[in-house]
Design a protein around this motif. Structure first.
Motif, PDB file in Angstrom:
ATOM      1  N   LEU A  10      -2.910   0.627   9.575  1.00 13.12           N
ATOM      2  CA  LEU A  10      -3.138   0.493   8.139  1.00 13.12           C
ATOM      3  C   LEU A  10      -2.983  -0.996   7.883  1.00 13.12           C
ATOM      4  N   TYR A  11      -4.019  -1.625   7.334  1.00 19.26           N
ATOM      5  CA  TYR A  11      -3.929  -3.067   7.102  1.00 19.26           C
ATOM      6  C   TYR A  11      -4.159  -3.410   5.644  1.00 19.26           C
ATOM      7  N   ARG A  12      -3.505  -4.491   5.247  1.00 13.46           N
ATOM      8  CA  ARG A  12      -3.654  -5.034   3.905  1.00 13.46           C
ATOM      9  C   ARG A  12      -4.128  -6.481   4.037  1.00 13.46           C
ATOM     10  N   LEU A  13      -5.102  -6.840   3.208  1.00 12.37           N
ATOM     11  CA  LEU A  13      -5.650  -8.188   3.222  1.00 12.37           C
ATOM     12  C   LEU A  13      -5.346  -8.852   1.880  1.00 12.37           C
ATOM     13  N   PHE A  14      -4.767 -10.051   1.948  1.00 10.44           N
ATOM     14  CA  PHE A  14      -4.327 -10.770   0.751  1.00 10.44           C
ATOM     15  C   PHE A  14      -5.044 -12.117   0.642  1.00 10.44           C
ATOM     16  N   ASN A  15      -5.174 -12.626  -0.584  1.00 13.11           N
ATOM     17  CA  ASN A  15      -5.688 -13.983  -0.765  1.00 13.11           C
ATOM     18  C   ASN A  15      -4.517 -14.968  -0.752  1.00 13.11           C
ATOM     19  N   ALA A  16      -4.800 -16.252  -0.893  1.00 12.47           N
ATOM     20  CA  ALA A  16      -3.765 -17.289  -0.816  1.00 12.47           C
ATOM     21  C   ALA A  16      -2.725 -17.160  -1.921  1.00 12.47           C
ATOM     22  N   ALA A  17      -3.093 -16.562  -3.044  1.00 10.77           N
ATOM     23  CA  ALA A  17      -2.151 -16.381  -4.152  1.00 10.77           C
ATOM     24  C   ALA A  17      -1.301 -15.124  -3.978  1.00 10.77           C
ATOM     25  N   GLY A  18      -1.537 -14.380  -2.892  1.00 15.47           N
ATOM     26  CA  GLY A  18      -0.759 -13.171  -2.639  1.00 15.47           C
ATOM     27  C   GLY A  18      -1.330 -11.918  -3.273  1.00 15.47           C
ATOM     28  N   GLN A  19      -2.502 -12.020  -3.871  1.00 18.16           N
ATOM     29  CA  GLN A  19      -3.130 -10.851  -4.495  1.00 18.16           C
ATOM     30  C   GLN A  19      -3.710  -9.953  -3.400  1.00 18.16           C
ATOM     31  N   SER A  37     -16.062  -9.432   7.803  1.00 22.17           N
ATOM     32  CA  SER A  37     -16.465 -10.834   7.666  1.00 22.17           C
ATOM     33  C   SER A  37     -17.976 -10.986   7.606  1.00 22.17           C
ATOM     34  N   GLU A  38     -18.701 -10.017   8.164  1.00 16.56           N
ATOM     35  CA  GLU A  38     -20.161 -10.082   8.176  1.00 16.56           C
ATOM     36  C   GLU A  38     -20.802  -9.514   6.913  1.00 16.56           C
ATOM     37  N   ASN A  39     -20.106  -8.595   6.202  1.00 15.20           N
ATOM     38  CA  ASN A  39     -20.807  -7.953   5.093  1.00 15.20           C
ATOM     39  C   ASN A  39     -20.027  -7.817   3.791  1.00 15.20           C
ATOM     40  N   LYS A  40     -18.851  -8.379   3.705  1.00 12.32           N
ATOM     41  CA  LYS A  40     -18.087  -8.288   2.451  1.00 12.32           C
ATOM     42  C   LYS A  40     -18.045  -9.650   1.776  1.00 12.32           C
ATOM     43  N   PRO A  41     -18.573  -9.745   0.559  1.00 13.27           N
ATOM     44  CA  PRO A  41     -18.595 -11.041  -0.121  1.00 13.27           C
ATOM     45  C   PRO A  41     -17.209 -11.595  -0.422  1.00 13.27           C
ATOM     46  N   TRP A  42     -16.187 -10.746  -0.470  1.00  6.87           N
ATOM     47  CA  TRP A  42     -14.830 -11.195  -0.764  1.00  6.87           C
ATOM     48  C   TRP A  42     -14.099 -11.702   0.479  1.00  6.87           C
ATOM     49  N   TRP A  43     -14.671 -11.506   1.676  1.00  7.77           N
ATOM     50  CA  TRP A  43     -13.973 -11.852   2.912  1.00  7.77           C
ATOM     51  C   TRP A  43     -13.486 -13.304   2.962  1.00  7.77           C
ATOM     52  N   PRO A  44     -14.258 -14.308   2.524  1.00  8.24           N
ATOM     53  CA  PRO A  44     -13.776 -15.693   2.612  1.00  8.24           C
ATOM     54  C   PRO A  44     -12.455 -15.933   1.876  1.00  8.24           C
ATOM     55  N   ALA A  45     -12.110 -15.075   0.924  1.00 11.20           N
ATOM     56  CA  ALA A  45     -10.856 -15.244   0.182  1.00 11.20           C
ATOM     57  C   ALA A  45      -9.640 -14.738   0.957  1.00 11.20           C
ATOM     58  N   VAL A  46      -9.849 -14.015   2.069  1.00 12.54           N
ATOM     59  CA  VAL A  46      -8.724 -13.471   2.836  1.00 12.54           C
ATOM     60  C   VAL A  46      -7.938 -14.612   3.471  1.00 12.54           C
ATOM     61  N   ILE A  68      -3.549   2.516  -1.719  1.00 14.62           N
ATOM     62  CA  ILE A  68      -4.623   2.157  -2.648  1.00 14.62           C
ATOM     63  C   ILE A  68      -4.282   2.618  -4.057  1.00 14.62           C
ATOM     64  N   SER A  69      -3.791   3.849  -4.153  1.00 10.45           N
ATOM     65  CA  SER A  69      -3.448   4.409  -5.463  1.00 10.45           C
ATOM     66  C   SER A  69      -2.328   3.627  -6.145  1.00 10.45           C
ATOM     67  N   GLN A  70      -1.301   3.272  -5.385  1.00 14.31           N
ATOM     68  CA  GLN A  70      -0.133   2.613  -5.972  1.00 14.31           C
ATOM     69  C   GLN A  70      -0.281   1.098  -6.096  1.00 14.31           C
ATOM     70  N   GLU A  71      -0.994   0.467  -5.159  1.00 15.38           N
ATOM     71  CA  GLU A  71      -1.044  -0.994  -5.116  1.00 15.38           C
ATOM     72  C   GLU A  71      -2.306  -1.586  -5.738  1.00 15.38           C
ATOM     73  N   GLN A  72      -3.311  -0.759  -5.996  1.00 18.22           N
ATOM     74  CA  GLN A  72      -4.545  -1.163  -6.688  1.00 18.22           C
ATOM     75  C   GLN A  72      -5.193  -2.433  -6.118  1.00 18.22           C
ATOM     76  N   PRO A  73      -5.620  -2.408  -4.852  1.00 19.18           N
ATOM     77  CA  PRO A  73      -6.301  -3.583  -4.301  1.00 19.18           C
ATOM     78  C   PRO A  73      -7.594  -3.874  -5.063  1.00 19.18           C
ATOM     79  N   LEU A  74      -7.951  -5.119  -5.100  1.00 17.52           N
ATOM     80  CA  LEU A  74      -9.075  -5.582  -5.905  1.00 17.52           C
ATOM     81  C   LEU A  74     -10.428  -5.032  -5.448  1.00 17.52           C
TER      82      LEU A  74
END
Length: 153
Positions: A10-19, A37-46, A68-74
């Motif tokens: 189970l993995y979680r991916l965060f941006n530099a601000a910790g979101q 990394s090949e198909n998600k536009p948000w990947w560069p923010a990881v 997902i339910s409790q932490e509400q990833p973007l």
């Protein structure tokens, strides 16, 4: 890679601000991240990845839905209101499916016209498709563009 192939990350991916950007599961998270990394536009923010291993895929799936339910990833779609966790024990878990929104709406209208719902129609089709004993081919709603199937109106 863990020694037990049933183990699932189970993995979680965060941006530099910790979101929290995304929560997912995989037997091979490095491979999955490559796909992201090949198909998600948000990947560069990881900026940071956190991995937690579970002994079975089933356990990881349950933990993923809770996270997902409790932490509400973007950026998650699975586990959001379209796919919620049932509070009723013994219920079959929901499964995500990707379908064009126009077709999904047409399918909903067609199943409603037949006095059923999308889930029942999909289950009936799947039972027929995998040759379940006594599972008939589901009946489609009448379409004037289709030829009559042999019976009179």
């Amino acid at each position: 890679m863990p020694k037990h192939p049933g183990r699932t990350a189970l993995y979680r991916l965060f941006n530099a601000a910790g979101q929290l950007l995304y929560v997912g599961i995989s037997h091979k998270p490095d491979v999955r991240w490559g796909q992201h990394s090949e198909n998600k536009p948000w990947w560069p923010a990881v900026d940071r990845r956190v991995v937690e291993w579970h002994d079975t895929r089933s356990a990881a799936e349950k933990a993923e839905l809770v996270a997902i339910s409790q932490e509400q990833p973007l950026h998650n779609k699975v586990g959001t209101p379209a796919l919620t966790i049932s509070g009723t024990t013994g219920k079959t878990p929901t499964r995500p499916i990707r379908v064009d929104l126009g077709m999904w709406a047409e399918f909903g209208a067609a199943t409603q016209a037949m006095g059923t719902d999308r889930s029942a129609a999909l289950r009936a089709f799947m039972a027929w498709y995998v040759n379940r004993p006594s599972a008939p081919l589901p009946v489609r709603p009448f379409d004037s563009a289709q030829p009559d199937s042999g019976g009179s109106k």
